[in-house]
Design an enzyme around this catalytic site. Structure first.
Site, mmCIF file in Angstrom:
data_model
loop_
_atom_site.group_PDB
_atom_site.id
_atom_site.type_symbol
_atom_site.label_atom_id
_atom_site.label_comp_id
_atom_site.label_asym_id
_atom_site.label_seq_id
_atom_site.Cartn_x
_atom_site.Cartn_y
_atom_site.Cartn_z
ATOM 1 N N GLY A 71 -8.036 40.483 2.780
ATOM 2 C CA GLY A 71 -6.964 41.360 3.246
ATOM 3 C C GLY A 71 -6.520 41.021 4.650
ATOM 4 O O GLY A 71 -7.073 40.142 5.306
ATOM 5 N N SER A 109 -13.133 49.516 8.658
ATOM 6 C CA SER A 109 -13.073 49.025 10.034
ATOM 7 C C SER A 109 -13.210 50.164 11.039
ATOM 8 O O SER A 109 -12.865 51.322 10.751
ATOM 9 C CB SER A 109 -11.721 48.324 10.256
ATOM 10 O OG SER A 109 -11.491 48.063 11.624
ATOM 11 N N TYR A 134 -2.779 49.021 10.268
ATOM 12 C CA TYR A 134 -3.999 48.387 9.750
ATOM 13 C C TYR A 134 -5.098 49.434 9.530
ATOM 14 O O TYR A 134 -5.710 49.498 8.457
ATOM 15 C CB TYR A 134 -4.445 47.293 10.731
ATOM 16 C CG TYR A 134 -5.838 46.768 10.502
ATOM 17 C CD1 TYR A 134 -6.166 46.102 9.322
ATOM 18 C CD2 TYR A 134 -6.828 46.917 11.478
ATOM 19 C CE1 TYR A 134 -7.456 45.607 9.116
ATOM 20 C CE2 TYR A 134 -8.107 46.426 11.286
ATOM 21 C CZ TYR A 134 -8.418 45.783 10.100
ATOM 22 O OH TYR A 134 -9.690 45.300 9.897
ATOM 23 N N LYS A 138 -6.995 50.895 6.064
ATOM 24 C CA LYS A 138 -8.452 50.965 5.851
ATOM 25 C C LYS A 138 -8.852 52.370 5.398
ATOM 26 O O LYS A 138 -9.745 52.536 4.563
ATOM 27 C CB LYS A 138 -9.201 50.559 7.125
ATOM 28 C CG LYS A 138 -9.073 49.082 7.445
ATOM 29 C CD LYS A 138 -9.715 48.243 6.356
ATOM 30 C CE LYS A 138 -9.546 46.759 6.572
ATOM 31 N NZ LYS A 138 -10.128 45.946 5.497
HETATM 32 P P1 NAI Z 1 -10.169 37.175 8.239
HETATM 33 O O1 NAI Z 1 -8.766 37.491 8.562
HETATM 34 O O2 NAI Z 1 -10.830 36.049 8.943
HETATM 35 O O3 NAI Z 1 -10.312 36.929 6.667
HETATM 36 C C1 NAI Z 1 -9.584 37.646 5.714
HETATM 37 C C2 NAI Z 1 -9.297 36.722 4.546
HETATM 38 O O4 NAI Z 1 -8.524 37.452 3.591
HETATM 39 C C3 NAI Z 1 -8.491 35.470 4.926
HETATM 40 O O5 NAI Z 1 -9.173 34.293 4.514
HETATM 41 C C4 NAI Z 1 -7.172 35.637 4.203
HETATM 42 O O6 NAI Z 1 -6.627 34.414 3.704
HETATM 43 C C5 NAI Z 1 -7.559 36.564 3.053
HETATM 44 N N1 NAI Z 1 -6.394 37.315 2.591
HETATM 45 C C6 NAI Z 1 -5.480 37.984 3.347
HETATM 46 N N2 NAI Z 1 -4.507 38.492 2.570
HETATM 47 C C7 NAI Z 1 -4.832 38.160 1.293
HETATM 48 C C8 NAI Z 1 -4.214 38.401 0.053
HETATM 49 N N3 NAI Z 1 -3.048 39.081 -0.061
HETATM 50 N N4 NAI Z 1 -4.809 37.910 -1.059
HETATM 51 C C9 NAI Z 1 -5.968 37.210 -0.970
HETATM 52 N N5 NAI Z 1 -6.600 36.936 0.184
HETATM 53 C C10 NAI Z 1 -6.030 37.416 1.305
HETATM 54 O O7 NAI Z 1 -10.991 38.524 8.453
HETATM 55 P P2 NAI Z 1 -12.564 38.694 8.650
HETATM 56 O O8 NAI Z 1 -12.852 38.809 10.088
HETATM 57 O O9 NAI Z 1 -13.291 37.700 7.840
HETATM 58 O O10 NAI Z 1 -12.767 40.154 8.036
HETATM 59 C C11 NAI Z 1 -13.082 40.339 6.661
HETATM 60 C C12 NAI Z 1 -12.813 41.804 6.305
HETATM 61 O O11 NAI Z 1 -13.585 42.644 7.151
HETATM 62 C C13 NAI Z 1 -11.356 42.228 6.487
HETATM 63 O O12 NAI Z 1 -11.022 43.130 5.443
HETATM 64 C C14 NAI Z 1 -11.347 42.963 7.824
HETATM 65 O O13 NAI Z 1 -10.343 43.951 7.855
HETATM 66 C C15 NAI Z 1 -12.742 43.567 7.832
HETATM 67 N N6 NAI Z 1 -13.232 43.748 9.200
HETATM 68 C C16 NAI Z 1 -13.673 42.679 9.925
HETATM 69 C C17 NAI Z 1 -14.158 42.854 11.195
HETATM 70 C C18 NAI Z 1 -14.731 41.739 11.996
HETATM 71 O O14 NAI Z 1 -15.221 41.988 13.089
HETATM 72 N N7 NAI Z 1 -14.723 40.484 11.520
HETATM 73 C C19 NAI Z 1 -14.154 44.182 11.835
HETATM 74 C C20 NAI Z 1 -13.667 45.246 10.978
HETATM 75 C C21 NAI Z 1 -13.239 45.023 9.697
HETATM 76 C C1 15L Z 2 -11.231 44.640 13.178
HETATM 77 O O1 15L Z 2 -11.007 45.461 12.294
HETATM 78 C C2 15L Z 2 -10.792 43.230 13.043
HETATM 79 O O2 15L Z 2 -10.814 42.797 11.690
HETATM 80 C C3 15L Z 2 -11.594 42.274 13.900
HETATM 81 O O3 15L Z 2 -10.901 41.030 13.963
HETATM 82 C C4 15L Z 2 -11.791 42.849 15.303
HETATM 83 O O4 15L Z 2 -10.543 42.968 15.937
HETATM 84 C C5 15L Z 2 -12.460 44.204 15.220
HETATM 85 O O5 15L Z 2 -11.747 45.076 14.349
HETATM 86 C C6 15L Z 2 -12.552 44.870 16.591
HETATM 87 O O6 15L Z 2 -11.723 45.722 16.900
HETATM 88 O O7 15L Z 2 -13.412 44.464 17.362
#
Ligand code: NAI
Ligand code: 15L
Length: 265
Positions: A71, A109, A134, A138
């Site tokens: 997402g 998130s 966003y 969530k």
């Molecule tokens: P990211 O942006 O690196 O990865 C998300 C992946 O989802 C990407 O590879 C993208 O191509 C894919 N994607 C986006 N739209 C799509 C669609 N329509 N169809 C299929 N695939 C799609 O994000 P990250 O950091 O890996 O986060 C993973 C999940 O965890 C997300 O849902 C994010 O909101 C949530 N999250 C992450 C945090 C973090 O600190 N990394 C913090 C809070 C929430």
């Molecule tokens: C999120 O939800 C985002 O996916 C991540 O990239 C960070 O920005 C995180 O929150 C944050 O606020 O630290």
């Protein structure tokens, strides 16, 4: 499990966690809209846009568990968020409902509760206070998880992830950081417990600084091992401390609380 699906597998969390989650299933089905071709022998890849209901139904077929990372992961234009995080979540839960209700880890998130002040400790009963489109998406996903649990018995762990990166990147993240190892251990417990229900968990390590209370989910048996405190000196040296009235100090969602609504491209 025979087959665990990880959506959003090409992203930051998918990349960091896919090998850590490999012991959970004989086969890990990786999916993203972006192609992945560096597969290990126990991985398979299915390209899929989450907004495509038929494709998501086929994607979920044969899966005993789902880690839903896919997402839009930051603020963005509504059409993009709507397709990936609103339509995409409905597509996923409908596909799961029709196909044996595999247990789901839903990546919510901090931005679902971004407008709580940092000087207030909240637990998993805190009513959502999203900080933008966003965050609103969530909260929508959390509502879908609850409704599908109450109505159909679908189990989901709703994880309000703080900041899950290799290291915390700024002073706020000293409170919100979760290490990759701690997240993998949490997901392992989520799939191990005999009965899950639909709990909300805060995704943070055992940080000295914190504004979340996970004690309502102690029953899960997850004990995070890392503490962001060991990065404090590095962050202090790398950047000035934000002013006491800066958004990154006032709000749990930090700078997202000041983001403009993104215009359509
Ligand atoms: P990211 O942006 O690196 O990865 C998300 C992946 O989802 C990407 O590879 C993208 O191509 C894919 N994607 C986006 N739209 C799509 C669609 N329509 N169809 C299929 N695939 C799609 O994000 P990250 O950091 O890996 O986060 C993973 C999940 O965890 C997300 O849902 C994010 O909101 C949530 N999250 C992450 C945090 C973090 O600190 N990394 C913090 C809070 C929430
Ligand atoms: C999120 O939800 C985002 O996916 C991540 O990239 C960070 O920005 C995180 O929150 C944050 O606020 O630290």
């Amino acid at each position: 499990m025979k087959r665990l699906l990880i959506t959003g597998a090409a992203g930051g969390l998918g990349t960091a966690l896919r090998s850590r989650l490999a012991p959970l299933a004989e086969t890990i089905r990786l999916s993203d809209k972006t192609v992945l071709d560096d597969l290990s022998p126990s991985e398979e890849f299915v390209q899929c846009d989450l907004g495509d209901a038929a494709a998501v139904e086929a994607l979920v077929q044969g899966c005993d568990g789902i880690v839903h990372f896919g997402g839009k992961s930051i603020e963005g234009p509504w059409s993009v968020i709507n397709n990936a995080n609103i339509q995409g979540v409905i597509n996923l839960y409908e596909a799961a409902r029709k196909q044996g209700k595999p247990r789901i880890v839903y990546a919510s998130s901090v931005h679902a509760v971004g407008f709580y002040p940092q000087d207030q400790v909240i637990d998993n009963t805190a009513y959502p206070r999203p900080d933008g489109l966003y965050g609103i998406s969530k909260v929508f996903g959390e509502a879908v998880a609850h409704a599908y649990h109450d109505k159909f018995g679908q189990e989901t762990a709703i994880v309000r992830i703080g900041s899950c990166f290799e290291e915390p990147r700024n002073h706020r993240m000293l409170s919100t950081w979760m290490s990759f190892d701690d997240f993998a251990a949490m997901i392992t417990r989520i799939f191990d417990v005999p009965k899950l229900g639909c709990p909300i968990l805060y995704g943070m390590s055992d940080n000295t600084a914190k504004f979340w209370d996970n004690s309502n989910v102690d029953w899960l048996g997850w004990k995070p091992q890392d503490d962001s405190e060991r990065y404090r000196a590095k962050i202090d040296a790398a950047m000035p401390k934000p002013a006491p009235d800066a958004a990154d100090v006032l709000w749990q969602g930090g700078l997202f609380c000041t983001d403009d609504i993104h215009e359509e491209e």
